[in-house]
Write an enzyme that holds these catalytic residues in place. Structure first.
Site, PDB file in Angstrom:
ATOM      1  N   LEU A 602       0.843  -1.197   0.000  1.00  0.00           N
ATOM      2  CA  LEU A 602       0.000   0.000   0.000  1.00  0.00           C
ATOM      3  C   LEU A 602       0.875   1.243   0.000  1.00  0.00           C
ATOM      4  O   LEU A 602       0.900   2.010  -0.954  1.00  0.00           O
ATOM      5  CB  LEU A 602      -0.919  -0.017   1.216  1.00  0.00           C
ATOM      6  CG  LEU A 602      -1.701   1.274   1.498  1.00  0.00           C
ATOM      7  CD1 LEU A 602      -2.657   1.584   0.359  1.00  0.00           C
ATOM      8  CD2 LEU A 602      -2.431   1.194   2.829  1.00  0.00           C
ATOM      9  N   ASP A 603       1.616   1.433   1.092  1.00  0.00           N
ATOM     10  CA  ASP A 603       2.547   2.540   1.231  1.00  0.00           C
ATOM     11  C   ASP A 603       3.758   2.001   1.962  1.00  0.00           C
ATOM     12  O   ASP A 603       3.731   1.855   3.187  1.00  0.00           O
ATOM     13  CB  ASP A 603       1.896   3.674   2.023  1.00  0.00           C
ATOM     14  CG  ASP A 603       2.842   4.843   2.303  1.00  0.00           C
ATOM     15  OD1 ASP A 603       3.967   4.834   1.781  1.00  0.00           O
ATOM     16  OD2 ASP A 603       2.447   5.753   3.057  1.00  0.00           O
ATOM     17  N   PRO A 604       4.786   1.616   1.216  1.00  0.00           N
ATOM     18  CA  PRO A 604       4.998   1.870  -0.212  1.00  0.00           C
ATOM     19  C   PRO A 604       4.306   0.841  -1.108  1.00  0.00           C
ATOM     20  O   PRO A 604       4.184  -0.322  -0.737  1.00  0.00           O
ATOM     21  CB  PRO A 604       6.511   1.750  -0.347  1.00  0.00           C
ATOM     22  CG  PRO A 604       6.885   0.715   0.675  1.00  0.00           C
ATOM     23  CD  PRO A 604       5.956   0.946   1.844  1.00  0.00           C
ATOM     24  N   ASP A 607       0.877   3.836  -3.588  1.00  0.00           N
ATOM     25  CA  ASP A 607       1.239   5.254  -3.688  1.00  0.00           C
ATOM     26  C   ASP A 607       2.213   5.488  -4.838  1.00  0.00           C
ATOM     27  O   ASP A 607       2.074   6.436  -5.613  1.00  0.00           O
ATOM     28  CB  ASP A 607       1.824   5.750  -2.363  1.00  0.00           C
ATOM     29  CG  ASP A 607       3.006   4.917  -1.875  1.00  0.00           C
ATOM     30  OD1 ASP A 607       3.192   3.794  -2.361  1.00  0.00           O
ATOM     31  OD2 ASP A 607       3.741   5.406  -0.998  1.00  0.00           O
ATOM     32  N   CYS A 632      -0.823   8.768   3.559  1.00  0.00           N
ATOM     33  CA  CYS A 632      -1.440   7.439   3.586  1.00  0.00           C
ATOM     34  C   CYS A 632      -1.537   6.963   5.024  1.00  0.00           C
ATOM     35  O   CYS A 632      -0.655   7.233   5.842  1.00  0.00           O
ATOM     36  CB  CYS A 632      -0.628   6.440   2.757  1.00  0.00           C
ATOM     37  SG  CYS A 632      -1.409   4.816   2.671  1.00  0.00           S
TER      38      CYS A 632
END
Length: 943
Positions: A602-604, A607, A632
């Site tokens: 997701l993050d990282p 994004d 995030c």
């Protein structure tokens, strides 16, 4: 040969007693109506309240799952006599629109929905196997046909309605991009109209403007080409006919366009059937024989590119296409024709209502979203972008078009379905129509679908033996870790019936429980131990069995695993940041021909994919990024955030708390800012994404390192910031925890693991605060002294209340429960106890759900010197506990699974230690994520 084989399941079909009944012991038959969960835009329903009333008159009870998104609210169903309930287990027959997730299928029930299985669609074969294993009767709307084989229950006409409206909407934007304002600018997307009639009335009004003022003369005759003659095409034409128009034959197009007699005060149309563009390769002038074409598609070619495509302004596809048949347009044909299209203002927009990805239009790469319905395809470069002023052909390719007219399409659909619902409720499954609609029942495929056995995760040989359907082409994935995010990753990979998974974990019970609810014939559980420095012989042997290794263990353990993967020639995927030690392996991985794919969570992860796509598009059109801010956070849904931290854990608490120990560096308004570790939690700022969220944010690590990774121009870039979202108050409270030593990672002195197991929470606080007889009364002054908070301070009261709520003053609360100490190589650390306590207290209760929020802000200066701010926001919620996966698990696990899938399929060819910064990686990943429901809301404003 295979057609003559009778599988074990199929053989069982003929032996089922005709009296077999799929319903409960209730006196009255019960129909259940599912809540749609596949897509946020799916607001349709197969049963409206008016249908409930009719079913009730026939003595049929109806249970409706509650939904906040369905086109008709729960109260209307209740008034019609339905029972509103989450539990559908009392229903004999359960109906919905889209596929049912595996966890939602109830054994021994009869289901009716669009299953997308009867053609052997690989992505739903796991679901079909689950249907068989649970002895479910599966019926499919696509197979509800009359004696002539004509479908009786469908949405095709409504796809045509919506597709034509969305196509005209897109055409207006594309013409504006070319410098022409037209009445098409006033055509909205289908979902913006309250009714279809309203949309038609709007088109008729616009038609009067066209009749009066005409369309741009330089575009020649405006020609819309419809393909197909079925419901989709007819629906599109019904909408189109609200505009002033004239139909011509396909053979008359060239003469029309080249003549001087056409009028710009109407739109010309033609309908292209297969006979109009398909010819025999050996006899192009022969009379078209449809039966011969169906039997010998390889002997035919399409002349659409030369006979029709050069004259179309807008192409509207409503035809059916399948693999053996000639394509309407190939990628090479589009590349050859594009210069002529551009010169003559032809093929400006394609409304691909059929939405066959890489199908009849080979270059149509992906389904678009309702809130982002079109993209530009440049045939000369093969690239895609979102600039309506730029090069290429505009493609509108939404794949759930009927959802844009949910009330009318549901009414039409339900009216057609109602007689069959009554038959199903009365268990009349041997009736011809229902019999034809049935794919499986009582654990067996219906005889005419027996061939699907070979598509299932396990196939049946002539001897009746079960073997892997891909014994020669099995793809093997080793997944290290069985925790929070493993479930969605495993589920995604198992959609491919050729994939086999080894689930390797130090928690065998957890891994076994995860595997037990899935296809155990393709999941093997292995117990492992992972060290921060070495890989033991057992783990080496486990790694040797995989084609791709997915590491979901803590980030500190990735590097030795990566070294072993490089040594053994195995590709590896992680969702973690690339550390310095990991980056140092790049040359070795390249030399070994190995991909170590990082930062695909997701993050990282997401994004990077979304940011890099936008940045590259801006650069492609000569623009510059002057500012980039990205936020995030994984959070509880607002209604489930009622605890002192406003936080609950949907992934490892250790990772969350360690993030609070990082330093950070970023650029803001032209100045570089460094935040040391000890000040990070004090640097929180309010973040206003939506007014309904009380959010704060912290800078996230080294934002400046992404300037080069995102290929941004340092001379133009004024702001570069990446941050983490929390609810307000979180950072201040965790900062106090840090001051108290609760986040310390060093092993406590003078205490071993056995002693730690006997330590209470007050005793731990006593050690940290040098309090000899630790009780709440003696600890409170020490806490005030350590934190520097006055005894009368509201902040101290909030801190003490939070610690009390967490049970830290409870003498019976064990500081180090079993399994809480992170590594056997070290002694107990205060962080271990804090992680264990928070994980036990900040858990999602039944019915609660988590939320993922991601928000990008881009400041752009265009080639023309204009400034604008663009935002992209993702808010997505997990399934209520315990019905499915968390939002965090999905948004971390699925991107990692997609990356693993690309490596398995040879679609990721770059080698070395990588992050997803290249178009050939991020674009296909985003295309798949869009289908998985990961969708951003985009906005723009001039500055």
């Amino acid at each position: 040969m295979f057609a003559r084989l009778v599988s074990a399941r199929a053989a069982g079909a003929s032996m089922r007693p005709r009296s077999f009944r799929y319903y409960s012991a209730a006196a009255r038959p019960v129909i259940g109506v599912r809540r749609e969960t596949k897509h946020k835009w799916e607001r349709r329903t197969p049963v409206l309240p008016e249908h409930v009333e009719q079913l009730k008159k026939d003595g049929i009870e109806v249970i409706v799952q509650p939904s906040n998104n369905r086109i008709v609210g729960d109260e209307r169903y209740r008034q019609a006599g339905a029972t509103i309930s989450e539990d559908l287990s009392k229903a004999d027959v359960i109906v919905g629109i889209k596929e049912v997730e595996l966890a939602g299928l109830i054994p021994n029930k009869s289901y009716l929905y669009f299953s997308h299985t009867h053609k052997g669609q690989s992505y739903n074969m796991g679901m079909l196997k689950d249907v068989l294993d649970k002895k479910i009767r599966l019926m499919d709307y696509e197979l509800i046909t009359n004696d002539k084989g004509q479908r009786q229950v469908m949405f095709g006409t409504f796809a045509g309605y919506s597709g034509m409206l969305d196509g005209l909407h897109a055409l207006g934007l594309r013409l504006l991009g070319k410098g022409y304002g037209t009445p098409f600018l006033n055509v909205g997307m289908a979902h913006t109209y309250p009714t279809l009639q309203h949309a038609k009335d709007t088109l008729r009004d616009l038609g009067k403007i066209i009749e009066q003022d005409g369309l741009p003369q330089s575009f020649g005759p405006m020609v819309v080409v419809f393909t197909g003659t079925g419901n989709v095409s007819r629906g599109a034409q019904e909408v189109f006919q609200c505009l002033p128009h004239e139909y011509v034959k396909p053979s008359e197009l060239q003469q029309l366009v080249e003549s001087k007699t056409w009028s710009n005060k109407k739109i010309y149309a033609t309908v292209v059937d297969v006979a109009d563009h398909c010819v025999r390769k050996d006899a192009p002038d022969a009379v078209f024989d449809f039966a011969h074409y169906l039997a010998n598609p390889d002997q035919y070619k399409s002349v659409f590119a030369d006979k029709i495509a050069p004259y179309a302004t807008m192409l509207v596809t409503g035809h059916y296409w399948d693999t053996p048949f000639p394509r309407l347009l190939t990628t090479e044909q589009a590349k050859r024709l594009y210069p002529t299209w551009k010169k003559n203002n032809r093929m400006i927009t394609i409304a691909d209502i059929s939405c066959d990805i890489r199908g009849g239009l080979e270059f149509m790469s992906h389904a678009a979203k309702i809130d982002d319905p079109w993209f530009m395809y440049d045939p000369l470069t093969g690239s895609e972008h979102k600039d309506p002023d730029g090069e290429g052909v505009q493609i509108m390719s939404v794949d759930i078009l009927p959802s844009e007219l949910p009330l009318e399409s549901s009414k039409y659909f339900g009216d057609k379905l109602l007689p069959y619902l009554k038959q199903m409720a009365k268990q009349e499954f041997e009736a011809p129509v229902l019999k034809r609609a049935t794919i499986a029942a009582d654990g067996a495929l219906e005889p005419r679908h027996a061939w699907l056995e070979g598509k299932l995760p396990s196939a049946i040989t002539a001897a009746g033996e079960v073997k892997s359907p891909a014994a020669a082409s099995a793809k093997r994935v080793v997944v290290l870790g069985s925790g929070f995010v493993a479930g969605p990753l495993v589920d995604y990979l198992l959609r491919d019936p050729h994939v086999h998974i080894t689930l390797a974990s130090n928690n065998v019970a957890e891994a076994t429980a995860l595997a037990a609810t899935r296809d155990t014939s393709r999941i093997h559980v292995a117990e492992i131990e992972v060290s921060p420095t070495t890989v033991n012989d057992h783990l080496k042997s486990v790694l040797s069995t995989g084609d791709v290794i997915v590491s979901l263990v803590p980030a500190t353990l990735h590097v030795p695993i990566a070294k072993e993967c490089i040594a053994r020639g195995k590709h590896m995927v992680t969702a973690s940041y690339i550390s310095k030690d990991m980056a140092s392996l790049h040359a070795d991985a390249q030399q070994a021909g190995v991909t170590i794919m990082n930062e695909v969570g997701l993050d990282p992860g997401i994004d990077h994919l979304t940011a890099k796509q936008f940045i590259d598009e801006v650069h492609a059109h000569g623009g510059q990024i002057e500012g980039f801010v990205s936020w995030c956070g994984g959070l509880p849904a607002p209604e489930n955030s009622g605890n002192p931290l406003g936080y609950k854990f949907s992934w490892s608490p250790r990772g969350v708390l360690l993030a609070a120990l990082n330093s950070a560096i970023y650029r803001m308004d032209g100045k570089e800012v460094t935040i040391p570790s000890e000040r990070l939690l004090l640097s929180a700022r309010d973040v206003n994404i939506y007014k309904g969220f009380a959010l704060e944010g912290l800078p996230n690590r080294d934002s400046l390192s992404y300037i080069d990774q995102y290929e941004l121009n340092r001379d133009h870039l004024k702001t570069m910031f990446r941050g983490t979202l929390r609810y307000k108050g979180y950072s201040h409270l965790v900062f106090q925890f840090r001051l108290l030593g609760l986040l310390a990672t060093d092993a406590l002195t003078g205490i071993d693991r056995a002693q730690a197991a006997e330590l209470s929470w007050p005793a731990l606080l006593g050690r940290l605060l040098s309090v000899k007889n630790p009780t709440r009364d003696t600890l409170e002054p020490a806490i005030a002294l350590r934190t520097g908070l006055l005894p009368t301070s509201p902040d101290l009261r909030d801190l003490l209340d939070a610690m009390s709520w967490l049970g830290m003053f409870d003498q019976s609360a064990t500081a180090f429960p079993a399994g809480s100490i992170a590594s056997a190589a070290t002694g107990p650390a205060a962080l271990d106890a804090t992680c264990a306590r928070l994980q036990s207290m900040l858990v999602y209760e039944e019915g609660e759900r988590d939320m993922v929020a991601m928000h990008h802000e881009f400041t752009v200066r265009t080639r023309a010197g204009k400034s604008a701010q663009h935002t992209a926001t993702l808010i997505t919620y997990g399934d209520p506990v315990p019905t499915g996966a968390t939002a965090m698990a999905k948004t971390v696990g699925i991107p990692a699974a997609i990356a693993a899938e690309m490596l398995l399929q040879g679609k990721m060819t770059r080698r070395g230690v990588l992050a997803p910064m290249h178009r050939d990686i991020y674009e296909p990943m985003l295309n798949v994520l869009t289908k998985e429901g990961v969708q951003f809301v985009e906005k723009a404003r001039d500055l």
